[in-house]
Design a protein around this motif. Sequence first.
Motif, PDB file in Angstrom:
ATOM      1  N   ILE A 144      48.423  32.299  34.909  1.00 53.65           N
ATOM      2  CA  ILE A 144      47.754  32.096  33.622  1.00 53.65           C
ATOM      3  C   ILE A 144      48.406  30.918  32.922  1.00 53.65           C
ATOM      4  CG2 ILE A 144      47.158  33.138  31.408  1.00 53.65           C
ATOM      5  CD1 ILE A 144      47.436  35.884  32.797  1.00 53.65           C
ATOM      6  N   LEU A 145      47.642  29.852  32.716  1.00 51.65           N
ATOM      7  CA  LEU A 145      48.143  28.637  32.090  1.00 51.65           C
ATOM      8  C   LEU A 145      47.557  28.514  30.688  1.00 51.65           C
ATOM      9  CD1 LEU A 145      47.723  26.333  35.182  1.00 51.65           C
ATOM     10  CD2 LEU A 145      49.901  26.970  34.164  1.00 51.65           C
ATOM     11  N   VAL A 146      48.425  28.362  29.693  1.00 50.45           N
ATOM     12  CA  VAL A 146      47.984  28.279  28.299  1.00 50.45           C
ATOM     13  C   VAL A 146      48.427  26.932  27.731  1.00 50.45           C
ATOM     14  CG1 VAL A 146      47.976  29.379  26.044  1.00 50.45           C
ATOM     15  CG2 VAL A 146      48.323  30.775  28.095  1.00 50.45           C
ATOM     16  N   ASP A 147      47.475  26.061  27.476  1.00 50.38           N
ATOM     17  CA  ASP A 147      47.750  24.782  26.821  1.00 50.38           C
ATOM     18  C   ASP A 147      47.745  25.020  25.318  1.00 50.38           C
ATOM     19  OD1 ASP A 147      47.812  22.279  25.705  1.00 50.38           O
ATOM     20  OD2 ASP A 147      46.305  21.408  27.039  1.00 50.38           O
ATOM     21  N   LEU A 157      44.294  20.032  30.788  1.00 49.06           N
ATOM     22  CA  LEU A 157      43.942  21.330  31.362  1.00 49.06           C
ATOM     23  C   LEU A 157      42.725  21.221  32.273  1.00 49.06           C
ATOM     24  CD1 LEU A 157      45.234  24.150  31.062  1.00 49.06           C
ATOM     25  CD2 LEU A 157      43.358  24.741  29.547  1.00 49.06           C
ATOM     26  N   ASP A 158      41.721  20.462  31.858  1.00 43.39           N
ATOM     27  CA  ASP A 158      40.532  20.297  32.697  1.00 43.39           C
ATOM     28  C   ASP A 158      40.877  19.567  33.990  1.00 43.39           C
ATOM     29  OD1 ASP A 158      38.900  21.595  30.896  1.00 43.39           O
ATOM     30  OD2 ASP A 158      38.326  19.758  29.851  1.00 43.39           O
ATOM     31  N   ASP A 159      41.703  18.515  33.884  1.00 49.56           N
ATOM     32  CA  ASP A 159      42.114  17.783  35.087  1.00 49.56           C
ATOM     33  C   ASP A 159      42.942  18.679  36.015  1.00 49.56           C
ATOM     34  OD1 ASP A 159      40.846  15.624  33.991  1.00 49.56           O
ATOM     35  OD2 ASP A 159      42.677  14.599  33.349  1.00 49.56           O
ATOM     36  N   LEU A 160      43.800  19.485  35.421  1.00 52.53           N
ATOM     37  CA  LEU A 160      44.636  20.393  36.214  1.00 52.53           C
ATOM     38  C   LEU A 160      43.772  21.432  36.927  1.00 52.53           C
ATOM     39  CD1 LEU A 160      47.566  21.205  36.927  1.00 52.53           C
ATOM     40  CD2 LEU A 160      47.540  22.688  34.916  1.00 52.53           C
ATOM     41  N   LYS A 161      42.775  21.924  36.248  1.00 51.34           N
ATOM     42  CA  LYS A 161      41.880  22.917  36.842  1.00 51.34           C
ATOM     43  C   LYS A 161      41.163  22.339  38.054  1.00 51.34           C
ATOM     44  CE  LYS A 161      38.214  26.142  35.483  1.00 51.34           C
ATOM     45  NZ  LYS A 161      37.372  26.621  34.352  1.00 51.34           N
ATOM     46  N   ARG A 173      43.116  35.459  47.083  1.00 52.90           N
ATOM     47  CA  ARG A 173      43.809  36.506  46.335  1.00 52.90           C
ATOM     48  C   ARG A 173      44.358  36.014  44.999  1.00 52.90           C
ATOM     49  NH1 ARG A 173      47.613  39.087  51.120  1.00 52.90           N
ATOM     50  NH2 ARG A 173      45.934  39.851  52.462  1.00 52.90           N
ATOM     51  N   LEU A 174      44.500  34.722  44.845  1.00 51.40           N
ATOM     52  CA  LEU A 174      45.151  34.176  43.665  1.00 51.40           C
ATOM     53  C   LEU A 174      44.156  33.975  42.529  1.00 51.40           C
ATOM     54  CD1 LEU A 174      47.677  32.935  42.320  1.00 51.40           C
ATOM     55  CD2 LEU A 174      46.957  30.723  43.253  1.00 51.40           C
ATOM     56  N   GLY A 175      44.402  34.644  41.417  1.00 51.06           N
ATOM     57  CA  GLY A 175      43.590  34.425  40.237  1.00 51.06           C
ATOM     58  C   GLY A 175      44.154  33.284  39.405  1.00 51.06           C
ATOM     59  N   LEU A 176      43.277  32.416  38.931  1.00 53.72           N
ATOM     60  CA  LEU A 176      43.692  31.289  38.099  1.00 53.72           C
ATOM     61  C   LEU A 176      42.966  31.378  36.760  1.00 53.72           C
ATOM     62  CD1 LEU A 176      43.627  28.350  40.693  1.00 53.72           C
ATOM     63  CD2 LEU A 176      45.657  29.447  39.722  1.00 53.72           C
ATOM     64  N   ILE A 177      43.718  31.462  35.679  1.00 57.72           N
ATOM     65  CA  ILE A 177      43.146  31.542  34.341  1.00 57.72           C
ATOM     66  C   ILE A 177      43.669  30.364  33.525  1.00 57.72           C
ATOM     67  CG2 ILE A 177      42.962  32.915  32.227  1.00 57.72           C
ATOM     68  CD1 ILE A 177      43.349  35.426  33.910  1.00 57.72           C
TER      69      ILE A 177
END
Length: 556
Positions: A144-147, A157-161, A173-177
């Motif tokens: 979970i990444l919070v900018d 954040l958009d570029d990282l996503k 299996r990995l959830g990305l939020i």
Amino acid sequence: MYACGKYCSPRRCGFYIIAFLICQLVFIVIFMRSDRYDDIYASELLAYKNVSYLDWRAFISQTPETTEDYYQYNIELSNALGLIRKLPVTRHSSCTTRNPILPPPLEANVSVVISFHNEARSMLLRTIVSLLLRTPEDHLHELILVDDGSQRDVTLLDDLKRWMGGVFGSRQRLGLIFLRNEERMGMIWSRNRGASLASGRYVLFLDSHCEVNDGWLEPLLERLAGNANLAVSPLLDPIDPTTLSYRKGNEMLKGGFDWSLHFHWLKRQLASGERLEMPYQSPAFAGGVLMMSRDWFLRLGSFNPYLKIWGGESIELAIKLWLCGGQIEIVPCSRIGHIFRRRHAFDFPSQFDQQLSPAQEIYLHNSKIIAESWLDEYKNMFYALRPAARRIPLEHTYDELQRMRTERQCHPFDWYLRHVSPELRMHFDELSATGTLRNEDRCVHARHKDSQLILASCYLSDITQWSLLRQSGQLSTHREFCLTVGFGMRIALEPCGRNETARRSQRWMRLGTRLMHAETHLCLDNPLKERLEMSTCRSHAVSQSFQFALEMEGRT
């Protein structure tokens, strides 16, 4: 040539010079090719983990142009280091020879929360990639990444996503939020938000300028599996902010804090039969990296939501954990590198008190909440050392702060002093008086630039705090300088003496509100504005009346 001819032959000197130049050239070539080496290491590691490789340079090329001072670490070197680098083995050899006994992944999966504000792209990416490549996939549930309202890099954040979707998209299996606060809410609020959305059994809070080392997770999971109310921290290996060199952390340190509620590393002693690599209890932890049951974290009320922006949250959670049935351990077999920046790399929003900086106001606000919530009668120690905190308003009542303690039947703070942090209790017991030293409406102050003693406003943000030591009678500042009477009855600050002879000129006695120098039997006096001198003791002399913010014992 004279020196060369004197100590060696010209031929030998010439050989040494050529050898030196060759070594320098080799060093330059290695340095210039280091980013290429790291790229090869990264691509090989990604291939080994069955993860695609996308050139990360396009991602970091969008980093806004700023100075090194902006990030408080070497941004140019960070950009040149590569996506991920090989780290030295810093844990004890015995950590690698045994296999931790772990519960099944469904019972021990981990949600990782990383909150960041104005972090450099290369540093943030290295934190994330080192985590994903050095963590067992079966146990890593989600990231979970919070900018937190980054200002100069609004597309980060958009570029990282997009980048992570291309590189790690195959991990089913990995959830990305990905979360973004449109305005800055602070690290404390952001971490709470991430934890509230997490769905893993455990939650790990990780700073955005870290590098996880091999085998970091297994020792932490093994400890947590045996105690549901435990919070654990890896042993943090320091990363130098200038050279970015990764160094071995110190197993002989534990976390703690002082009566001003500042975090400190404290020395610890090994118990009989205790080995360096064994987990050990700690009164507190550095706030950047900690892991615990998500359910336990939420039942404790998370990080105190009344705390603002950043600061004090790790101390508040540590006290809450210990007093309400939990424990804290540092696990040396788990290693994570962390950059300890020399000062804040971000601004604090302005508050209400123009005499204090915004950072000082936030610190005092958060510390006051901790004092009022948990310190009981010992909160007077905090106010004695930080009198400006009395002027800081809180947005809620003290009854609200105490409610959770009553509901959970938490221990009083004296229990913490007796069972968890004897060092803090010892510091309290060794004092006769502490805090500001007031004469009428002004306080004795040692100027930082030259240590000259003056009388100044008691509300200066850096007003000197004094401690009258019970055993030695020394009157000390927090920088361990003591008030001394020397030749010609001159009053000065000198390093506090450690032996009886050195202490003799630094011993003071209390006579009512007067301070009498034990060797000369003269009293500290303020006959003229901003002037201190020694003179004959006089009963009821206002100029000789000096009052501490907090007196622990009666005056003679």
